[in-house]
Design an enzyme around this catalytic site. Structure first.
Site, PDB file in Angstrom:
ATOM      1  N   ASP A 150       1.009  -0.984   0.546  1.00 49.73           N
ATOM      2  CA  ASP A 150      -0.283   0.151  -0.052  1.00 49.73           C
ATOM      3  C   ASP A 150       1.036   1.207  -0.012  1.00 49.73           C
ATOM      4  OD1 ASP A 150       0.816  -0.006   2.775  1.00 49.73           O
ATOM      5  OD2 ASP A 150      -0.704   1.041   3.764  1.00 49.73           O
ATOM      6  N   HIS A 461       1.560  -8.810  -3.365  1.00 52.41           N
ATOM      7  CA  HIS A 461       0.802  -8.104  -3.071  1.00 52.41           C
ATOM      8  C   HIS A 461       1.218  -6.955  -2.840  1.00 52.41           C
ATOM      9  CE1 HIS A 461      -3.515  -6.336  -1.705  1.00 52.41           C
ATOM     10  NE2 HIS A 461      -2.535  -6.004  -1.072  1.00 52.41           N
ATOM     11  N   ASP A 504       1.707 -17.512  -3.778  1.00 50.44           N
ATOM     12  CA  ASP A 504       1.553 -16.829  -4.714  1.00 50.44           C
ATOM     13  C   ASP A 504       1.184 -16.212  -4.852  1.00 50.44           C
ATOM     14  OD1 ASP A 504       3.557 -14.631  -6.022  1.00 50.44           O
ATOM     15  OD2 ASP A 504       4.162 -16.048  -7.165  1.00 50.44           O
ATOM     16  N   GLU A 513       2.588  -9.971   1.044  1.00 51.58           N
ATOM     17  CA  GLU A 513       2.823  -8.406   1.064  1.00 51.58           C
ATOM     18  C   GLU A 513       4.265  -8.274   1.151  1.00 51.58           C
ATOM     19  OE1 GLU A 513       0.512  -6.159   2.996  1.00 51.58           O
ATOM     20  OE2 GLU A 513       1.120  -4.380   2.268  1.00 51.58           O
TER      21      GLU A 513
HETATM   22  O1  G3I Z   1      -0.678  -9.199  19.155  1.00 47.78           O
HETATM   23  C1  G3I Z   1      -0.876 -10.378  19.362  1.00 47.78           C
HETATM   24  C2  G3I Z   1      -0.303 -11.174  20.152  1.00 47.78           C
HETATM   25  O2  G3I Z   1      -0.609 -11.260  21.230  1.00 47.78           O
HETATM   26  C3  G3I Z   1       0.065 -12.769  19.598  1.00 47.78           C
HETATM   27  O3  G3I Z   1       0.355 -13.867  20.124  1.00 47.78           O
HETATM   28  C4  G3I Z   1      -0.279 -13.190  18.452  1.00 47.78           C
HETATM   29  C5  G3I Z   1      -1.073 -14.255  17.772  1.00 47.78           C
HETATM   30  O4  G3I Z   1      -1.640 -14.065  16.145  1.00 47.78           O
HETATM   31  O5  G3I Z   1      -0.668 -11.694  17.467  1.00 47.78           O
HETATM   32  C6  G3I Z   1      -1.397 -10.610  17.696  1.00 47.78           C
HETATM   33  O6  G3I Z   1      -1.301  -9.439  16.548  1.00 47.78           O
HETATM   34  C7  G3I Z   1      -0.804  -9.348  15.527  1.00 47.78           C
HETATM   35  C8  G3I Z   1       0.191  -8.472  14.858  1.00 47.78           C
HETATM   36  O7  G3I Z   1       0.198  -8.342  13.936  1.00 47.78           O
HETATM   37  C9  G3I Z   1       0.513  -7.821  16.168  1.00 47.78           C
HETATM   38  O8  G3I Z   1       1.936  -8.629  15.557  1.00 47.78           O
HETATM   39  C10 G3I Z   1      -1.624 -10.287  14.350  1.00 47.78           C
HETATM   40  O9  G3I Z   1      -2.375 -11.267  14.649  1.00 47.78           O
HETATM   41  C11 G3I Z   1      -1.420  -9.934  13.277  1.00 47.78           C
HETATM   42  O10 G3I Z   1      -2.358 -10.257  12.465  1.00 47.78           O
HETATM   43  C12 G3I Z   1      -1.091  -8.516  13.171  1.00 47.78           C
HETATM   44  O11 G3I Z   1      -0.729  -7.813  11.707  1.00 47.78           O
HETATM   45  C13 G3I Z   1      -0.369  -7.093  11.568  1.00 47.78           C
HETATM   46  C14 G3I Z   1      -0.690  -6.530   9.858  1.00 47.78           C
HETATM   47  O12 G3I Z   1      -0.459  -5.376   9.703  1.00 47.78           O
HETATM   48  C15 G3I Z   1      -2.235  -6.525  10.578  1.00 47.78           C
HETATM   49  O13 G3I Z   1      -2.451  -5.784  11.556  1.00 47.78           O
HETATM   50  C16 G3I Z   1       1.223  -7.130  10.646  1.00 47.78           C
HETATM   51  O14 G3I Z   1       1.924  -6.977  12.132  1.00 47.78           O
HETATM   52  C17 G3I Z   1       2.206  -5.899  10.011  1.00 47.78           C
HETATM   53  O15 G3I Z   1       2.900  -5.860   9.870  1.00 47.78           O
HETATM   54  C18 G3I Z   1       1.076  -5.022   8.868  1.00 47.78           C
HETATM   55  O16 G3I Z   1       0.860  -4.577   8.575  1.00 47.78           O
HETATM   56  C19 G3I Z   1       0.291  -3.736   7.580  1.00 47.78           C
HETATM   57  C20 G3I Z   1       0.442  -1.912   7.630  1.00 47.78           C
HETATM   58  O17 G3I Z   1      -0.726  -2.478   8.640  1.00 47.78           O
HETATM   59  C21 G3I Z   1      -0.344  -1.801   6.123  1.00 47.78           C
HETATM   60  N1  G3I Z   1       0.409  -1.911   5.070  1.00 47.78           N
HETATM   61  C22 G3I Z   1       1.182  -3.240   4.751  1.00 47.78           C
HETATM   62  C23 G3I Z   1       1.536  -3.973   6.306  1.00 47.78           C
HETATM   63  C24 G3I Z   1       1.972  -5.645   5.822  1.00 47.78           C
HETATM   64  O18 G3I Z   1       1.105  -6.122   5.293  1.00 47.78           O
HETATM   65  O1  9MR Z   2      -3.589  -3.517   0.224  1.00 49.89           O
HETATM   66  C1  9MR Z   2      -3.696  -3.495   1.814  1.00 49.89           C
HETATM   67  C2  9MR Z   2      -2.587  -4.267   2.272  1.00 49.89           C
HETATM   68  O2  9MR Z   2      -1.504  -3.467   2.295  1.00 49.89           O
HETATM   69  C3  9MR Z   2      -3.200  -4.657   3.830  1.00 49.89           C
HETATM   70  O3  9MR Z   2      -1.867  -4.698   4.546  1.00 49.89           O
HETATM   71  C4  9MR Z   2      -3.868  -5.536   4.195  1.00 49.89           C
HETATM   72  C5  9MR Z   2      -4.166  -5.544   5.744  1.00 49.89           C
HETATM   73  O4  9MR Z   2      -4.494  -3.996   5.809  1.00 49.89           O
HETATM   74  O5  9MR Z   2      -4.832  -4.823   3.171  1.00 49.89           O
HETATM   75  C6  9MR Z   2      -4.532  -4.935   1.498  1.00 49.89           C
HETATM   76  O6  9MR Z   2      -6.279  -4.081   1.610  1.00 49.89           O
HETATM   77  C7  9MR Z   2      -7.286  -4.462   1.412  1.00 49.89           C
HETATM   78  C8  9MR Z   2      -8.314  -4.290   2.425  1.00 49.89           C
HETATM   79  O7  9MR Z   2      -7.566  -4.458   3.169  1.00 49.89           O
HETATM   80  C9  9MR Z   2      -9.146  -5.058   2.248  1.00 49.89           C
HETATM   81  N1  9MR Z   2     -10.028  -4.951   0.482  1.00 49.89           N
HETATM   82  C10 9MR Z   2      -9.329  -5.757  -0.307  1.00 49.89           C
HETATM   83  C11 9MR Z   2      -8.044  -4.956  -0.025  1.00 49.89           C
HETATM   84  C12 9MR Z   2      -7.244  -5.191  -1.353  1.00 49.89           C
HETATM   85  O8  9MR Z   2      -6.720  -6.527  -0.989  1.00 49.89           O
END
Ligand code: G3I
Ligand code: 9MR
Ligand code: ZN
Length: 529
Positions: A150, A461, A504, A513
């Site tokens: 993103d 992604h 993939d 991603e």
């Molecule tokens: O905090 C809990 C922990 O207590 C638990 O043991 C564990 C079990 O799975 O989960 C932990 O929470 C996780 C959290 O990250 C903190 O580590 C969630 O499950 C997990 O879904 C969450 O994932 C993050 C994701 O965003 C959704 O919020 C990723 O680390 C993070 O890298 C990712 O970041 C995104 C940005 O929001 C938007 N841009 C792209 C980026 C990469 O996907």
């Molecule tokens: O493209 C978005 C990605 O960068 C984020 O990590 C992810 C989770 O926040 O969300 C992706 O966007 C999706 C959205 O959450 C749900 N609708 C579809 C979007 C594109 O796949």
């Protein structure tokens, strides 16, 4: 099913080397030199190792004794040979270069020029004034790197990426001073420092000058459609309110940056230090139970982190290492006496603080606390070793989370920390095992860096890659996430074992991603293996 799985890039000459065989395989294996066509080594496989995570039975093929540089594969009767790999001391040079160049390609708010970016060139993007959420006031916050697939720009993510890159540079200046073919390559400053400065300059714009607090992020209200180039995301830019984690991480990396830029640009270095101190002071008065939460009308990355203790500690440790001022030292000691925290990721940053305090040389440190800290780092590394030894691929975690590849890379670095303290090679070898996992020796038999190895992600992604119908090279994808956090994995991998919840597919943002702080994490690992 692929049965013989090796690192698809290679192994350093003097390191431990192993591949994994699985399923119905014979008892012996061979290492073949691909240039001469000759078998140079025959070995016996280990006893079977049950792999619950991957739902398979594995055998380890150890070929540490092969030390002659060259191109090889592993073969065994009745199986398809492994993908080719190299043995040599420079096997990771190209992948390191590709991973480093990614940052230029993620630049926001400027034209990304064709002569540096090829097909990924694009005009300036996200350069309209951004509105401060809940007001009509706008700010110029152009610059920085797009976070991931993103186009958001988030301070906590940025801070960790910057810290990783600076540490990588410090560990291996020779490798990390390389020419990156960026507009600043003509300057006398190492390219990595120029690239990192591009991010720091943006971060500085995210600080409120009056209060010192730092805004959490700037994004549009939602994510754009997938095949969209950055300049085509034209919705209003919105700046979200400050958070403690953003403010503390900002203080930490600005204090860190002060040390790295002092020899190249004292004015800039001092500006970083002033900003760090202001953020540190601001942080004292901030209170945000539960951490940053998205306002109702914003759905982009939240980077919510309910504990800010480790961020505050990291800031104190960096400011102490940079200035030697007693008040920071007091804060460091107070936290260490309460408890030691580990982590090189965006939620848990304690290890950055630990690394800073352990490497403070210019100012006095508390020797008892240093001893405790060292012991705790070693204990944590032993825990990681425990996981890694149970898994034929050396996977060092109890589970596969979103961004599991980052945790693997960070564990490599943590294991190296233990090696630095103890001098015991088992930690260094375990760190290397983590890199082999990332570069192909895993249950998916995928080299998780785009454009590297024989089989790597082709549909990440990542919006620019989707728009150009070609994977940008040099990106580490997130890797298996057993949480099924997107509809794609839910539909297509329903019955997959945890280690195999990776696909993939462009739509799998939870496994395929890319992000700046995943790339920086593997670079930090590569700087020490
Ligand atoms: O905090 C809990 C922990 O207590 C638990 O043991 C564990 C079990 O799975 O989960 C932990 O929470 C996780 C959290 O990250 C903190 O580590 C969630 O499950 C997990 O879904 C969450 O994932 C993050 C994701 O965003 C959704 O919020 C990723 O680390 C993070 O890298 C990712 O970041 C995104 C940005 O929001 C938007 N841009 C792209 C980026 C990469 O996907
Ligand atoms: O493209 C978005 C990605 O960068 C984020 O990590 C992810 C989770 O926040 O969300 C992706 O966007 C999706 C959205 O959450 C749900 N609708 C579809 C979007 C594109 O796949
Ligand atoms: Zn942009």
């Amino acid at each position: 099913m692929i049965q013989i799985i090796a690192d698809q890039i290679g192994y350093k000459t003097g390191s431990r080397k192993s591949a994994v065989l699985r399923g119905n395989v014979p008892k012996t294996f061979e290492v073949k030199n691909l240039q001469s066509g000759k078998v140079v080594y025959t070995g016996s496989l280990s006893e079977p190792v049950k792999n619950e995570h991957a739902g398979e039975t594995d055998y380890i093929a150890d070929f540490t004794d092969v030390t002659e540089p060259g191109e090889y594969c592993i073969q065994a009767e009745g199986c398809k040979p492994s993908m080719p790999f190299a043995i040599g001391d420079h096997v990771y040079d190209q992948v390191t270069h590709d991973l480093l160049r990614f940052f230029y390609l993620q630049r926001c708010g400027v034209e990304v020029q064709e002569k540096y970016a090829g097909v990924f060139a694009h005009p300036s993007c996200h350069d309209t004034p951004a509105r401060i959420h809940g007001t009509n006031q706008t700010l110029d916050v152009r610059g920085g790197w797009h976070d991931a697939g993103d186009y958001g720009r988030y301070i906590v993510a940025a801070a960790v990426a910057v810290a990783d890159l600076l540490l990588a540079y410090e560990n291996d200046p020779a490798q990390f001073e390389q020419d990156l073919n960026i507009p600043e390559s003509t300057l006398a400053v190492p390219d990595l420092l120029s690239e990192v400065r591009f991010e720091l300059e943006w971060m500085l714009k995210m600080q409120i000058p009056e209060s010192g607090e730092v805004y959490h992020k700037v994004t549009c209200a939602g994510f754009p459609d997938l095949p969209v180039m950055p300049e085509d995301e034209r919705e209003e830019l919105i700046i979200c309110p400050p958070s403690i984690t953003a403010t503390a991480d900002f203080a930490a990396v600005m204090a860190m940056a002060t040390r790295f830029y002092m020899d190249y640009d004292e004015v800039f270095a001092k500006r970083c230090l002033r900003a760090a101190i202001k953020a540190y002071d601001a942080m004292q008065g901030m209170f945000l139970p539960g951490g940053f939460k998205n306002p109702k009308d914003i759905v982009t990355g939240e980077y919510c982190d309910s504990s800010d203790v480790d961020e505050r500690y990291w800031a104190a440790a960096e400011l102490y290492k940079t200035t030697g001022e007693e008040r920071y030292h007091e804060d460091v000691r107070r936290q260490l006496k309460k408890g030691i925290i580990h982590g090189y990721g965006w939620t848990d940053v304690g290890s950055f603080g630990n690394a800073a305090y352990l490497s403070t040389r210019q100012y006095p440190v508390d020797e008892d606390l240093i001893k405790q800290l060292e012991q705790s780092v070693v204990d944590y590394a032993n825990m990681l070793l425990g996981y890694a030894r149970k898994d034929a691929y050396g996977f060092s975690l109890p589970e596969y989370e979103w961004g599991s590849n980052m945790y693997v890379a960070n564990n490599a670095y943590h294991l190296y920390d233990a090696y630095r303290i103890t001098g015991k090679s088992e930690y260094l070898e375990a760190a290397r095992e983590q890199v082999h996992y990332l570069l192909g020796r895993n249950a998916n038999a995928v080299c998780f860096v785009t454009g590297s190895g024989t089989v790597s992600p082709e549909n990440p992604h990542h919006r620019p890659s989707a728009a150009k119908r070609q994977a940008m090279c040099g990106m580490l994808v997130g890797g298996p996430d057993e949480g099924f956090h997107d509809a794609c994995t839910q539909e297509k991998l329903r019955d997959a074992a945890p280690a195999r919840v990776y696909i993939d597919d462009l739509d799998s943002y939870s496994t395929n991603e890319v992000t700046i702080y995943w790339n920086s994490a593997i670079l930090m690992a590569l700087s020490v293996v």
